[in-house]
Enzyme design. Sequence first.
Site, PDB file in Angstrom:
ATOM      1  N   ASN A   1       6.945   2.162 -12.583  1.00  0.00           N
ATOM      2  CA  ASN A   1       7.615   3.001 -11.668  1.00  0.00           C
ATOM      3  C   ASN A   1       8.575   2.508 -10.524  1.00  0.00           C
ATOM      4  O   ASN A   1       8.031   1.803  -9.625  1.00  0.00           O
ATOM      5  CB  ASN A   1       6.283   3.834 -11.011  1.00  0.00           C
ATOM      6  CG  ASN A   1       6.825   4.827  -9.862  1.00  0.00           C
ATOM      7  OD1 ASN A   1       7.983   5.349  -9.776  1.00  0.00           O
ATOM      8  ND2 ASN A   1       5.885   5.378  -9.110  1.00  0.00           N
TER       9      ASN A   1
ATOM     10  N   GLU B   1       2.469   9.429  -3.488  1.00  0.00           N
ATOM     11  CA  GLU B   1       3.586   9.618  -2.217  1.00  0.00           C
ATOM     12  C   GLU B   1       4.068  10.974  -2.293  1.00  0.00           C
ATOM     13  O   GLU B   1       4.175  11.420  -1.054  1.00  0.00           O
ATOM     14  CB  GLU B   1       4.769   8.506  -2.921  1.00  0.00           C
ATOM     15  CG  GLU B   1       4.164   7.043  -2.157  1.00  0.00           C
ATOM     16  CD  GLU B   1       4.854   5.976  -3.221  1.00  0.00           C
ATOM     17  OE1 GLU B   1       5.820   6.200  -4.101  1.00  0.00           O
ATOM     18  OE2 GLU B   1       4.203   4.908  -3.493  1.00  0.00           O
TER      19      GLU B   1
ATOM     20  N   LYS C   1      10.141   3.848  -8.260  1.00  0.00           N
ATOM     21  CA  LYS C   1      10.139   4.682  -6.926  1.00  0.00           C
ATOM     22  C   LYS C   1      11.564   4.604  -6.707  1.00  0.00           C
ATOM     23  O   LYS C   1      12.543   4.698  -7.529  1.00  0.00           O
ATOM     24  CB  LYS C   1       9.215   4.124  -6.115  1.00  0.00           C
ATOM     25  CG  LYS C   1       7.845   3.831  -6.734  1.00  0.00           C
ATOM     26  CD  LYS C   1       6.815   3.428  -5.524  1.00  0.00           C
ATOM     27  CE  LYS C   1       5.724   3.190  -6.143  1.00  0.00           C
ATOM     28  NZ  LYS C   1       4.546   2.956  -5.228  1.00  0.00           N
TER      29      LYS C   1
ATOM     30  N   GLY D   1       0.972  -0.331  -2.658  1.00  0.00           N
ATOM     31  CA  GLY D   1       1.963  -0.893  -1.761  1.00  0.00           C
ATOM     32  C   GLY D   1       1.551  -2.090  -0.868  1.00  0.00           C
ATOM     33  O   GLY D   1       2.164  -2.427  -0.155  1.00  0.00           O
TER      34      GLY D   1
ATOM     35  N   SER E   1      -1.052  -2.028  -6.909  1.00  0.00           N
ATOM     36  CA  SER E   1      -1.120  -3.653  -6.580  1.00  0.00           C
ATOM     37  C   SER E   1      -1.253  -4.320  -7.814  1.00  0.00           C
ATOM     38  O   SER E   1      -1.943  -5.518  -8.007  1.00  0.00           O
ATOM     39  CB  SER E   1      -1.966  -3.980  -5.497  1.00  0.00           C
ATOM     40  OG  SER E   1      -1.412  -3.362  -4.081  1.00  0.00           O
TER      41      SER E   1
ATOM     42  N   HIS F   1       2.311  11.846  -8.203  1.00  0.00           N
ATOM     43  CA  HIS F   1       2.171  10.563  -7.641  1.00  0.00           C
ATOM     44  C   HIS F   1       1.845  10.724  -6.099  1.00  0.00           C
ATOM     45  O   HIS F   1       2.075  11.758  -5.458  1.00  0.00           O
ATOM     46  CB  HIS F   1       3.559   9.735  -7.777  1.00  0.00           C
ATOM     47  CG  HIS F   1       3.003   8.458  -7.153  1.00  0.00           C
ATOM     48  ND1 HIS F   1       2.976   7.766  -5.975  1.00  0.00           N
ATOM     49  CD2 HIS F   1       3.208   7.277  -8.017  1.00  0.00           C
ATOM     50  CE1 HIS F   1       2.813   6.614  -5.893  1.00  0.00           C
ATOM     51  NE2 HIS F   1       3.017   6.261  -6.937  1.00  0.00           N
TER      52      HIS F   1
ATOM     53  N   GLU G   1      -4.630   5.821  -9.227  1.00  0.00           N
ATOM     54  CA  GLU G   1      -4.184   5.125  -8.401  1.00  0.00           C
ATOM     55  C   GLU G   1      -4.790   5.272  -7.063  1.00  0.00           C
ATOM     56  O   GLU G   1      -4.342   6.158  -6.193  1.00  0.00           O
ATOM     57  CB  GLU G   1      -2.573   5.373  -8.466  1.00  0.00           C
ATOM     58  CG  GLU G   1      -1.750   5.063  -9.533  1.00  0.00           C
ATOM     59  CD  GLU G   1      -0.230   4.818  -9.363  1.00  0.00           C
ATOM     60  OE1 GLU G   1       0.167   3.904  -9.678  1.00  0.00           O
ATOM     61  OE2 GLU G   1       0.194   5.556  -8.612  1.00  0.00           O
TER      62      GLU G   1
HETATM   63  P1  13P Z   1       2.410  -0.843  -6.341  1.00  0.00           P
HETATM   64  O1  13P Z   1       2.396  -1.368  -7.760  1.00  0.00           O
HETATM   65  O2  13P Z   1       3.716  -1.392  -5.798  1.00  0.00           O
HETATM   66  O3  13P Z   1       1.144  -0.962  -5.386  1.00  0.00           O
HETATM   67  O4  13P Z   1       2.568   0.659  -6.508  1.00  0.00           O
HETATM   68  C1  13P Z   1       1.913   1.222  -7.473  1.00  0.00           C
HETATM   69  C2  13P Z   1       2.220   2.625  -7.694  1.00  0.00           C
HETATM   70  O5  13P Z   1       2.068   3.573  -6.863  1.00  0.00           O
HETATM   71  C3  13P Z   1       2.764   3.013  -9.014  1.00  0.00           C
HETATM   72  O6  13P Z   1       3.038   4.367  -9.274  1.00  0.00           O
END
Ligand code: 13P
Length: 252
Positions: free
Chosen positions: A11, A100, A13, A172, A211, A98, A166
Amino acid sequence: MSGLKPLIAGNWKMHGRRANLEEIPALIRETGAALSRVEVVVCPPAPYIEAARAHIGGAAIAVGGQDCSPVSADAARTGEVSAGMLRDAGASFVIVGHSERRSLLGETDDLVRQKANAANAAGLAPIVCVGETQAQRADGKAAEVVAAQVAASTPDDPAGLVVAYEPVWAIGGDRTPTAEEIAEIHGVVRAELSRRYGKAGEAVRILYGGSVNAKNAKEILAIDGVDGALVGRACLKAADFSAIVLAAPGAR
Ligand code: 13P
């Protein structure tokens, strides 16, 4: 791992530009024959989906969107992108729900389910994200929260469905749950999928996300009930992402 083919999804993002698509040919070179044993999906920002497909050429890598509209038909929805448009641009997967988007944009389980249904209607496989916050885990509510999210945000039809667990607090940063915590919640997701879909729920892959990196991937991907990973930061560089693909059980 279950008997399901591992799936590693990246992803992006809201990171990168067209030039970053050059990581894709490098990913293809570095993963080689593993692409026949591990399913790999790259999810760049929507404007780059078509160009990503062009960079992939004939290699066995799929492309996914990061979100889609809950509305399937063409409509007056300024700024929205439909699942059918993503498909037309070359996507075969789409991430929905997601954390976020749930936290920053207020997306509800009900909206996420509508998006997953729209994905199905367009022939895209939805990757439905679920996960508890730090406060919910501290309250001992992780299992309950995740089960409720799975029940309410997965699509009516499980065809092609992928669920990504997740934990919000693991995204993050540099913290991940313990192997026992991951196994426990993946078991909760699996039980909920069986309750919702019966036998068909057994074919749904459950990814861990939060992570995941080149160093911890092997241990995480070997956990019972983990069918793959949804990777954020570590998918942006081919060297890291290919190491994660190669860490999947059976990749080599
Ligand atoms: P990270 O791998 O940067 O922690 O992000 C995970 C994530 O939200 C993937 O959708």
